[in-house]
Design a protein around this motif. Structure first.
Motif, PDB file in Angstrom:
ATOM      1  N   LYS A 123      73.058   0.416 130.646  1.00 58.62           N
ATOM      2  CA  LYS A 123      73.761   1.643 130.249  1.00 58.62           C
ATOM      3  C   LYS A 123      74.446   1.465 128.889  1.00 58.62           C
ATOM      4  N   LEU A 124      75.162   0.353 128.712  1.00 58.96           N
ATOM      5  CA  LEU A 124      75.829   0.121 127.430  1.00 58.96           C
ATOM      6  C   LEU A 124      74.820   0.043 126.289  1.00 58.96           C
ATOM      7  N   ALA A 125      73.700  -0.647 126.542  1.00 62.05           N
ATOM      8  CA  ALA A 125      72.667  -0.760 125.515  1.00 62.05           C
ATOM      9  C   ALA A 125      72.090   0.612 125.168  1.00 62.05           C
ATOM     10  N   GLY A 126      71.845   1.428 126.199  1.00 59.27           N
ATOM     11  CA  GLY A 126      71.323   2.770 125.967  1.00 59.27           C
ATOM     12  C   GLY A 126      72.284   3.639 125.191  1.00 59.27           C
ATOM     13  N   ASP A 127      73.569   3.536 125.517  1.00 58.36           N
ATOM     14  CA  ASP A 127      74.582   4.317 124.796  1.00 58.36           C
ATOM     15  C   ASP A 127      74.649   3.893 123.329  1.00 58.36           C
ATOM     16  N   TYR A 128      74.535   2.591 123.094  1.00 55.30           N
ATOM     17  CA  TYR A 128      74.578   2.088 121.723  1.00 55.30           C
ATOM     18  C   TYR A 128      73.378   2.622 120.937  1.00 55.30           C
ATOM     19  N   TRP A 129      72.205   2.555 121.554  1.00 58.17           N
ATOM     20  CA  TRP A 129      70.997   3.030 120.882  1.00 58.17           C
ATOM     21  C   TRP A 129      71.100   4.520 120.553  1.00 58.17           C
ATOM     22  N   LYS A 130      71.589   5.302 121.499  1.00 55.06           N
ATOM     23  CA  LYS A 130      71.700   6.755 121.282  1.00 55.06           C
ATOM     24  C   LYS A 130      72.664   7.079 120.138  1.00 55.06           C
ATOM     25  N   ALA A 131      73.649   6.200 119.933  1.00 55.49           N
ATOM     26  CA  ALA A 131      74.672   6.452 118.911  1.00 55.49           C
ATOM     27  C   ALA A 131      74.299   5.885 117.548  1.00 55.49           C
ATOM     28  N   ARG A 132      73.124   5.261 117.420  1.00 55.58           N
ATOM     29  CA  ARG A 132      72.804   4.488 116.218  1.00 55.58           C
ATOM     30  C   ARG A 132      72.926   5.288 114.929  1.00 55.58           C
ATOM     31  N   GLN A 133      72.570   6.584 114.973  1.00 58.17           N
ATOM     32  CA  GLN A 133      72.607   7.401 113.766  1.00 58.17           C
ATOM     33  C   GLN A 133      73.989   7.966 113.483  1.00 58.17           C
ATOM     34  N   ASP A 134      74.914   7.776 114.429  1.00 57.58           N
ATOM     35  CA  ASP A 134      76.265   8.318 114.271  1.00 57.58           C
ATOM     36  C   ASP A 134      77.215   7.339 113.586  1.00 57.58           C
ATOM     37  N   PHE A 135      76.811   6.065 113.462  1.00 57.55           N
ATOM     38  CA  PHE A 135      77.682   5.091 112.819  1.00 57.55           C
ATOM     39  C   PHE A 135      77.813   5.425 111.335  1.00 57.55           C
ATOM     40  N   ALA A 136      79.043   5.395 110.851  1.00 57.30           N
ATOM     41  CA  ALA A 136      79.304   5.731 109.451  1.00 57.30           C
ATOM     42  C   ALA A 136      80.326   4.752 108.884  1.00 57.30           C
ATOM     43  N   PHE A 137      80.388   4.695 107.580  1.00 53.91           N
ATOM     44  CA  PHE A 137      81.349   3.801 106.950  1.00 53.91           C
ATOM     45  C   PHE A 137      82.768   4.180 107.345  1.00 53.91           C
ATOM     46  N   VAL A 138      83.598   3.164 107.462  1.00 53.61           N
ATOM     47  CA  VAL A 138      84.970   3.340 107.941  1.00 53.61           C
ATOM     48  C   VAL A 138      85.857   4.015 106.897  1.00 53.61           C
ATOM     49  N   ALA A 139      85.374   4.108 105.659  1.00 55.81           N
ATOM     50  CA  ALA A 139      86.112   4.778 104.587  1.00 55.81           C
ATOM     51  C   ALA A 139      85.114   5.502 103.698  1.00 55.81           C
ATOM     52  N   PRO A 140      85.572   6.471 102.901  1.00 58.07           N
ATOM     53  CA  PRO A 140      84.678   7.100 101.932  1.00 58.07           C
ATOM     54  C   PRO A 140      84.109   6.051 100.975  1.00 58.07           C
ATOM     55  N   THR A 141      82.851   6.203 100.607  1.00 61.80           N
ATOM     56  CA  THR A 141      82.177   5.211  99.783  1.00 61.80           C
ATOM     57  C   THR A 141      81.706   5.824  98.467  1.00 61.80           C
ATOM     58  N   GLY A 142      81.304   4.940  97.558  1.00 65.26           N
ATOM     59  CA  GLY A 142      80.734   5.377  96.297  1.00 65.26           C
ATOM     60  C   GLY A 142      80.465   4.195  95.404  1.00 65.26           C
ATOM     61  N   SER A 143      79.902   4.444  94.250  1.00 67.01           N
ATOM     62  CA  SER A 143      79.714   3.381  93.272  1.00 67.01           C
ATOM     63  C   SER A 143      81.082   2.904  92.802  1.00 67.01           C
ATOM     64  N   LEU A 144      81.120   1.737  92.206  1.00 69.25           N
ATOM     65  CA  LEU A 144      82.399   1.221  91.722  1.00 69.25           C
ATOM     66  C   LEU A 144      82.992   2.136  90.661  1.00 69.25           C
ATOM     67  N   ASP A 145      82.176   2.589  89.726  1.00 72.47           N
ATOM     68  CA  ASP A 145      82.687   3.499  88.685  1.00 72.47           C
ATOM     69  C   ASP A 145      83.306   4.748  89.308  1.00 72.47           C
ATOM     70  N   HIS A 146      82.602   5.311  90.274  1.00 68.99           N
ATOM     71  CA  HIS A 146      83.122   6.505  90.945  1.00 68.99           C
ATOM     72  C   HIS A 146      84.455   6.206  91.616  1.00 68.99           C
ATOM     73  N   CYS A 147      84.516   5.081  92.344  1.00 65.01           N
ATOM     74  CA  CYS A 147      85.733   4.745  93.089  1.00 65.01           C
ATOM     75  C   CYS A 147      86.908   4.500  92.147  1.00 65.01           C
ATOM     76  N   VAL A 148      86.663   3.808  91.033  1.00 63.13           N
ATOM     77  CA  VAL A 148      87.735   3.542  90.078  1.00 63.13           C
ATOM     78  C   VAL A 148      88.241   4.842  89.466  1.00 63.13           C
ATOM     79  N   ARG A 149      87.334   5.693  89.057  1.00 63.50           N
ATOM     80  CA  ARG A 149      87.756   6.972  88.460  1.00 63.50           C
ATOM     81  C   ARG A 149      88.538   7.818  89.454  1.00 63.50           C
ATOM     82  N   GLU A 150      88.050   7.865  90.706  1.00 66.95           N
ATOM     83  CA  GLU A 150      88.739   8.646  91.742  1.00 66.95           C
ATOM     84  C   GLU A 150      90.134   8.096  92.002  1.00 66.95           C
ATOM     85  N   GLY A 151      90.222   6.779  92.114  1.00 66.98           N
ATOM     86  CA  GLY A 151      91.509   6.165  92.400  1.00 66.98           C
ATOM     87  C   GLY A 151      92.514   6.378  91.295  1.00 66.98           C
ATOM     88  N   LEU A 152      92.093   6.207  90.048  1.00 70.99           N
ATOM     89  CA  LEU A 152      93.005   6.382  88.926  1.00 70.99           C
ATOM     90  C   LEU A 152      93.432   7.836  88.762  1.00 70.99           C
TER      91      LEU A 152
END
Length: 471
Positions: free
Chosen positions: A251-280
Motif C-alpha cells: 500500500k505504501l509503495a502504491g501510494d508513493y508511485w501514485k504521487a510521483r508526479q506531485d512531488f515539487a521543489f520545496v521552494a521556488p526555483t530558477g536560474s542563479l541570475d534570476h534568483c539573484v535579481r529577484e532577491g535583490l
C-alpha cells in the motif's frame, strides 16, 4: 544482553570528483562511541552495550576503496574480539558509494552478518535518502529510517532502532520484513516532508506502526546523486503478521508511485541570475538563495566556483557567499591584508575553473569543522573561504565570522533545502538550479547504471509491479 554498535555512515555523490579519504571521517571507538547515544545510559534496558567502531563523514564523493576496507576490517576484527553478542546495531546512512563497488552497505552488512553469525539480531538505522537493495535487507532482522526531511528526527530514529532491537531480543523471534522497491528517483529537495505529498506519505507511518502485528514501517526516497542499480525509492514494513506487513508495504509503495508526479521543489526555483535579481529587488531581509548544485551536505565537492563567478558582477550590493573550500587560498589569505586569489574550481572544475578574487581579508577564524576560515570582502561581496568543507546551517556559523544575514542584501548558501534554523530566519528564499555534483536536474547528470525504466527518466513508463517481497 550484549549488543554491539558499529557503522560507516556517509552520503556519496558518484558525480562529484571529490574522493573521501580517512581524514574526512570522524572515527569513534570505546567510551567515545557509547557517548554518541544517550540511551546507552538507560539502565532499565539491562543491556551491555559493546562499542565497536563508528565512522561518519560529511557527505562527499565516493569513498576510497582502501579506506572503506580498513574501516570494515577493523569492525570485523572488533566483532571477533568482542565475544558472543546477542544483537548488533548497525548505524549507517545507506547512500555510501565506494570506488569500484555498486552496493557498499550490502557488502558491509553481509560481512558483519558472517562475523556475528546467523542467530544474532541485526538492527539498522538509516537516512531516508539511503538506497535499500534486497541484498542489504536480506542481511538484516530490523531496519528503520528517518521520517523527516530535514532530518529533525535523526537521533530519535537511532534510538528507535536500538529499542526495537532490545524488545525483540527480550520477546524472542525474528520479525518478518516486507520489502519493495519503487522505480522513482527524486532529489531530496523535491521530497521534503515539510510539504505534500511527502508530508502525507510519511504521515501514514504512525498509524501503520500502531497496528497489531506491525513493529515498524519505513519509506526511503533513495539517493539521486549516485549512479548505481540500487538507487530508487523503497519501503520496508516489519512485524510478526506476515500477511499484514506485506499488505501495508504494498500500500505504501502504491501510494508513493501514485504521487510521483506531485512531488515539487520545496521552494521556488530558477536560474542563479534570476534568483539573484529577484532577491535583490525584493527588499526582503534576510533573503537566502540555495546554491543547490554544490551542496556539501548532499555530496557536493564544495568548491564549484560557478556561482562565485556570477556573484562577482554584483559587488555593489552587500552579499554573503557561504562558502567555498580552497585550502590554497586560505593559506595565502590567513596572513590578512589585501589579497589577489584564484578561488575554487580545483576539485570540481567542470562548471568553472578558479575565479579571480581581489579584496580585503576582514576575518580569520579557526573552526573545528572547516579548519581555518577567512572572509574576503570585495566591494560588498563577502566570500567565506574554508580550509575544509563545511556546511552553513546555523546563525552561529555566520556570527562567528562577524557576518549577519539580516543586514545583508542577500545570503547565498551552498545548500539544498534550508535547515531548520535558517528556514525559520528566512523572510525570503529561492532555490537556484546550479551545476555541480548534486545537480537538481537529474537528467543532465547522465545516469547510466540505474535500473530502467525509472521515473522521471522515463516519464511515460508503465505502472510497475509493486508486490512486496517477504524477507
Amino acid at each position: 544482553m550484549r549488543i554491539g554498535i558499529a557503522g560507516i555512515a556517509i552520503e556519496s555523490s558518484t558525480f562529484s570528483p571529490h574522493r573521501t579519504g580517512l581524514a574526512d571521517f570522524r572515527v569513534t571507538r570505546g567510551a567515545d562511541l557509547l557517548a554518541r547515544y544517550t540511551w546507552t545510559e538507560d539502565e532499565s534496558l539491562d543491556v551491555e552495550w559493546v562499542p565497536l567502531l563508528h565512522a561518519v563523514s560529511l557527505p562527499g564523493g565516493a569513498v576510497l576503496k582502501d579506506v572503506y576496507d580498513a574501516l570494515k576490517t577493523e569492525i570485523l576484527d572488533l566483532i571477533a574480539e568482542a565475544g558472543p553478542l546477542d544483537g548488533l546495531l548497525l548505524d549507517i546512512h545507506g547512500a555510501m558509494s565506494v570506488v569500484g563497488m555498486l552496493d557498499a552497505e550490502a557488502d558491509l552488512a553481509r560481512q558483519v552478518r558472517a562475523a556475528v553469525g546467523p542467530d544474532v539480531l541485526i538492527s539498522a538505522s538509516m537516512d531516508l535518502h539511503g538506497n535499500v537493495s534486497r541484498d542489504l535487507v536480506e542481511q538484516l532482522d530490523l531496519v528503520t529510517c528517518y521520517r523527516m526531511a530535514p532530518h529533525e528526527d535523526t537521533w530519535e530514529t537511532r534510538e528507535r532502532a536500538a529499542r526495537n532491537l532490545v524488545a525483540r531480543l527480550r520477546d524472542g523471534g525474528k520479525p518478518h520484513l516486507a520489502w519493495v522497491q519503487i522505480p522513482v528517483l527524486l532529489p531530496g529537495e523535491k521530497t521534503s516532508t515539510r510539504i505534500e505529498p511527502a508530508k502525507s506519505l510519511y504521515g501514514q507511518i504512525e498509524a501503520i506502526e500502531a497496528m497489531d502485528g506491525i513493529l515498524d514501517a519505513a519509506i526511503w526516497v533513495g539517493y539521486a546523486w549516485a549512479d548505481e542499480p540500487r538507487c530508487q525509492a523503497a519501503v520496508v514494513v516489519t512485524g510478526d503478521d506476515a500477511e499484514l506487513v506485506e499488505a501495508q508495504a504494498a500500500k505504501l509503495a502504491g501510494d508513493y508511485w501514485k504521487a510521483r508526479q506531485d512531488f515539487a521543489f520545496v521552494a521556488p526555483t530558477g536560474s542563479l541570475d534570476h534568483c539573484v535579481r529577484e532577491g535583490l529587488a525584493s527588499g526582503i531581509r534576510p533573503y537566502f538563495i540555495s546554491d543547490s548544485g554544490d551542496n556539501p551536505t548532499a555530496g557536493g565537492a564544495g568548491d564549484v566556483s560557478w556561482t562565485l563567478q556570477v556573484l562577482t558582477a554584483y559587488r555593489s550590493r552587500t552579499i554573503i557567499y557561504a562558502s567555498i573550500v580552497d585550502p590554497e587560498s586560505v593559506a595565502i589569505a590567513k596572513a590578512g591584508g589585501e589579497v589577489s586569489l584564484q578561488v575554487g574550481g580545483k576539485i570540481d572544475s567542470g562548471p568553472a575553473g578558479p575565479v579571480a578574487l581581489t579584496g580585503t581579508v576582514v576575518k580569520v577564524h579557526e573552526d573545528p569543522v572547516g579548519g581555518t576560515i577567512v572572509v574576503v570582502r570585495s566591494g560588498g561581496l563577502h566570500v567565506i573561504i574554508t580550509e575544509r568543507r563545511k556546511p552553513y546551517h546555523l546563525a552561529k556559523d555566520f556570527a562567528d565570522l562577524d557576518l549577519d544575514p539580516v543586514q545583508a542584501d542577500l545570503t547565498v548558501v551552498k545548500i539544498g533545502y534550508l535547515e531548520p534554523e535558517l528556514y525559520d530566519m528566512a523572510k525570503g528564499w529561492l532555490l537556484a538550479l546550479t551545476p555541480g555534483g548534486v545537480d537538481q536536474d537529474l537528467i543532465r547528470l547522465g545516469h547510466k547504471q540505474v535500473v530502467r525504466p525509472l521515473y522521471p527518466f522515463d516519464p511515460d513508463m508503465d505502472t510497475p509491479d509493486l508486490t512486496a517481497h517477504l524477507i
